[in-house]
Write an enzyme that holds these catalytic residues in place. Structure first.
Site, PDB file in Angstrom:
ATOM      1  N   TYR A  18       0.782  -1.192   0.161  1.00  0.00           N
ATOM      2  CA  TYR A  18      -0.087  -0.069  -0.132  1.00  0.00           C
ATOM      3  C   TYR A  18       1.040   1.259  -0.124  1.00  0.00           C
ATOM      4  O   TYR A  18       0.518   2.161  -0.721  1.00  0.00           O
ATOM      5  CB  TYR A  18      -0.896  -0.042   1.345  1.00  0.00           C
ATOM      6  CG  TYR A  18      -1.620   1.229   1.385  1.00  0.00           C
ATOM      7  CD1 TYR A  18      -2.619   1.585   0.525  1.00  0.00           C
ATOM      8  CD2 TYR A  18      -1.303   2.229   2.233  1.00  0.00           C
ATOM      9  CE1 TYR A  18      -3.344   2.780   0.570  1.00  0.00           C
ATOM     10  CE2 TYR A  18      -1.997   3.337   2.507  1.00  0.00           C
ATOM     11  CZ  TYR A  18      -3.027   3.894   1.709  1.00  0.00           C
ATOM     12  OH  TYR A  18      -3.707   4.889   1.896  1.00  0.00           O
ATOM     13  N   GLU A  40     -11.522   5.083   4.841  1.00  0.00           N
ATOM     14  CA  GLU A  40     -10.898   5.985   5.754  1.00  0.00           C
ATOM     15  C   GLU A  40     -11.804   6.032   7.092  1.00  0.00           C
ATOM     16  O   GLU A  40     -11.540   6.000   7.997  1.00  0.00           O
ATOM     17  CB  GLU A  40     -10.655   7.322   5.319  1.00  0.00           C
ATOM     18  CG  GLU A  40      -9.343   7.279   4.635  1.00  0.00           C
ATOM     19  CD  GLU A  40      -7.979   7.389   5.257  1.00  0.00           C
ATOM     20  OE1 GLU A  40      -8.080   7.360   6.652  1.00  0.00           O
ATOM     21  OE2 GLU A  40      -6.860   7.179   4.565  1.00  0.00           O
ATOM     22  N   TRP A  48      -4.813   1.151  10.310  1.00  0.00           N
ATOM     23  CA  TRP A  48      -4.887   1.163   8.806  1.00  0.00           C
ATOM     24  C   TRP A  48      -4.702  -0.401   8.287  1.00  0.00           C
ATOM     25  O   TRP A  48      -5.222  -0.854   7.463  1.00  0.00           O
ATOM     26  CB  TRP A  48      -3.900   1.847   8.212  1.00  0.00           C
ATOM     27  CG  TRP A  48      -4.224   2.153   6.736  1.00  0.00           C
ATOM     28  CD1 TRP A  48      -3.214   1.838   5.782  1.00  0.00           C
ATOM     29  CD2 TRP A  48      -5.469   2.759   6.055  1.00  0.00           C
ATOM     30  NE1 TRP A  48      -4.047   1.982   4.345  1.00  0.00           N
ATOM     31  CE2 TRP A  48      -5.083   2.301   4.414  1.00  0.00           C
ATOM     32  CE3 TRP A  48      -6.607   3.126   6.493  1.00  0.00           C
ATOM     33  CZ2 TRP A  48      -5.975   2.781   3.731  1.00  0.00           C
ATOM     34  CZ3 TRP A  48      -7.732   3.379   5.499  1.00  0.00           C
ATOM     35  CH2 TRP A  48      -7.401   3.302   4.093  1.00  0.00           C
TER      36      TRP A  48
END
Length: 166
Positions: A18, A40, A48
């Site tokens: 990512y 998000e 995350w």
């Protein structure tokens, strides 16, 4: 060959991929921007990395992050999502998913694209910072404050200033 410098939050291969392919890369595609708004919002209060681990399952459960389909979710679909262990099973976040899809479609209609709207906050150009340490990185900015305020005014949820800065 010199090793790639990565942010301190990179802990495994998923984070690394990512970081190296998506994080900090300017995005103009409405579908991808919608996906990031949803991810998000789902991440709020969580890591995350957890979101990245569940991303493919959420993509499947959330109909490819298609806002037109998500905007039509009903109580049956909401219950199905809340029972799915592969997604973030938080009622407020699932409700925000649907609410944000509707708000997203309204912004697209008003501005021609969500990309045009969101990039308008920075004059259409990425902001390039030159932080020397992670301690220098703010959690919000005036731009993220303005973006958050306007998104909320337009009916979005889970779009606080910190999420917008992210």
């Amino acid at each position: 060959m010199q090793a790639k410098t990565r942010c301190p939050w990179v802990h495994d291969e998923l984070d690394q991929h990512y970081h190296d392919t998506e994080w900090g890369v300017p995005e103009y595609d409405d579908a991808k921007l919608f996906e990031f708004i949803i991810l998000e919002g789902m991440q709020a209060g969580l890591s995350w990395n957890l979101i990245l681990k569940r991303r493919e399952t959420m993509r499947e459960a959330f109909d490819g992050f298609n806002p037109t389909i998500i905007a039509k979710y009903n109580d049956t679909k909401r219950a199905e999502l809340l029972a799915n262990p592969g997604v973030i099973r938080n009622r407020r976040k699932i409700d925000a998913l649907i609410k944000n899809a509707n708000a997203f479609l309204a912004v697209q209609k008003e501005f021609g694209s969500f990309s045009s709207y969101i990039w308008g906050f920075v004059g259409g150009k990425p902001i390039v910072n030159a932080w020397q340490t992670t301690a220098q990185v703010p959690i919000t900015t005036e731009v993220s404050d303005a973006m958050s305020k306007d998104l909320k005014k337009r009916g979005f949820s889970f779009v606080g200033s910190t999420i917008c800065y992210s």
